[in-house]
Every structure is written in C-alpha cells, then in structure tokens.
Design an enzyme around this catalytic site. Sequence first.
Site, PDB file in Angstrom:
ATOM      1  N   LEU A   7     -17.283 -17.465  -3.487  1.00 28.77           N
ATOM      2  CA  LEU A   7     -16.467 -16.636  -4.370  1.00 28.77           C
ATOM      3  C   LEU A   7     -16.702 -15.179  -4.000  1.00 28.77           C
ATOM      4  CD1 LEU A   7     -16.869 -18.148  -7.973  1.00 28.77           C
ATOM      5  CD2 LEU A   7     -14.746 -17.947  -6.680  1.00 28.77           C
ATOM      6  N   ASP A   8     -15.637 -14.362  -4.003  1.00 27.76           N
ATOM      7  CA  ASP A   8     -15.805 -12.929  -3.772  1.00 27.76           C
ATOM      8  C   ASP A   8     -16.770 -12.339  -4.796  1.00 27.76           C
ATOM      9  OD1 ASP A   8     -14.053 -12.916  -1.649  1.00 27.76           O
ATOM     10  OD2 ASP A   8     -12.311 -12.296  -2.837  1.00 27.76           O
ATOM     11  N   PRO A   9     -17.473 -11.262  -4.454  1.00 19.55           N
ATOM     12  CA  PRO A   9     -18.438 -10.670  -5.391  1.00 19.55           C
ATOM     13  C   PRO A   9     -17.871 -10.374  -6.780  1.00 19.55           C
ATOM     14  CG  PRO A   9     -18.748  -9.727  -3.229  1.00 19.55           C
ATOM     15  CD  PRO A   9     -17.527 -10.596  -3.133  1.00 19.55           C
TER      16      PRO A   9
END
Length: 306
Positions: free
Chosen positions: A46-48
């Site tokens: 997942l993106d930050p």
Amino acid sequence: MGRKRKGRTLSGWLVVDKPAGITSTAVVNKVRWALQAQKAGHAGTLDPEATGVLAVALGEATKTVPYVTDALKCYRFTVRLGQATNTDDAEGEVIKESEVRPDDATIKAALGQFVGDIEQVPPKFSAVKIDGQRAYKLARDGEDFDVEARPLWVEELILTDRANADTIELEMTCGKGGYVRSIARDLGAALGCYGHVLSLRRLWSGPFQAEDGLTMDQIDAMAHSPELDSYLKPLEVGLADLPKTICTDTGLARLRNGNPGLVIASDLDYGEECWAAYDDRAVAVGRFKGGELHPSRVFNQDASNG
C-alpha cells in the site's frame, strides 16, 4: 552453514489496518518486532498515504503470499476532479486544471470503459522498473521516460458518493497489479476534466478484511505478549482460493520430502493447482496429476509457533 535467524519460528497471518503516513515495509518490521518473529512479509504493498488491510505473513505463511497477492482486492477511494498532479495523488504538484465538472450520469457512463480486461499505465511515481531502475527515482530526477501499459482485471468500479462538484468516491474490485491512481488519472482524462486521488483505503484483500485488522497502537500495546499471538490466523487462510486435497498417510511422508504424494481429491482437473492437508494443516502446494500432488512448495509447520 548459515547462521540461524534470531526470533521465534511463528507461522501464520496477522491482519493490520494500516494507517496513513507509514510504509508497508515499516508495518512488517513493526509486526516482526512485536511478535519476535524470525521471518515476515506482506501480501501487496500500500502507498504510504493509503490506509486499510495489510496482511502480514509470518514464517511458513510467507510461502502462501503469492496466492493472496493474486486474489481480488477492493479499494474505496476519493477522486478530486478538475486537477491533474505529477504523482496522480494529492502529494504531487498540480500540473493541469479544468473548470469542467461532469454530472453523475456522465461519470457512471464513463466507468464502464475501466471494467473487465483493461490495459493500465502505472503512474510515473511508482515502483515499477524502467531499465533496472525504479520509476519514482527517475521521475524525481526529472528524467523523461515512458511506462508501458500492463493488463489488469477490474471486476467492478462504481460511484458510491459525491460530496460536492469537485469530489467523488469510487469503489473498485480488481486483480493483481492495479493502480488506483491510474484509474483516477485516466477517468479524469476520459471525462475531460482531469483527476487525482485524494484518499485511498483497501477494504479487503483476498480472505482478509480491514475491519478485522489491528491498529499500530494495538500492536504496540500487545507487543511481546501471548495476547498478540492470539490474533494470528492460520497459514491455511492464505490458501483459501485454491482447491483443497487430503493427504494419505503414505502421501504425507513423500510430500514432506518434496516428492509427489497420493492425495484424495474430487472434481480436480489434471494439472490443476491445489494444496494438500493432513489433520487440517497444510503440507504442500502443487499440481494434481494422476491422483498425486506434485509439490512446488512444501510447508514445515512442525517447528513453527514455538
């Protein structure tokens, strides 16, 4: 002879509800520390700034990660209409703007072109590799490059809410390798108004639900305690999308040594991928051929969870 890894030989899955502002790798490291586990990995980055379900595999469960990664996933995300950014999300710089604001009917009609087998170009600020280098590094360095389109299966893409003229909420169920930021970018282009992602949450991934996930605060509070162990889900949960067979006694011994072994199965085609269980514990994954499982992965759970 290699050095033995420090930590406990735990096997299983811990479901985390990832907060915004932390990388997926940092979540895995926290879980491994909290459980004092030898080995850990996750099933799908997942993106930050994204939130939601991040399933962390421990020990032998890491061998089942590809089957969860390949499973369907569901995302809920908010799109800002009228602006394109260089990162296709709110973290980037606005590079184009438009006064066009399509109505709900126009948006719903446009969603159809993003359902089924589609070709998707990942964002330039992504981890895909270009000539051996990560695209986001090239983008940050101001390099000029193209990212090739990749196939993606989109099961469903629906409009779920519209807070105002500028903001819509969508829900997408898709297969492996989907970029929500690309959907927002391409939908905005199709509507003639531009678009980028404001927020993103993964609701579920394969058999794992965000609502069942522990928060980072909960993991911190239960670190190094038997209470945290109680939240571990069995390794076998990661094999939920594969057919199950049952090992015979003779098949068990052979499979444990990495050899084809007799299994009891029904309605399986020759060469179909499946997994074998003995006393409800996973022994191996492989291909079913002529009454035997030909293993590609063998699980050693006897030494786990100690």
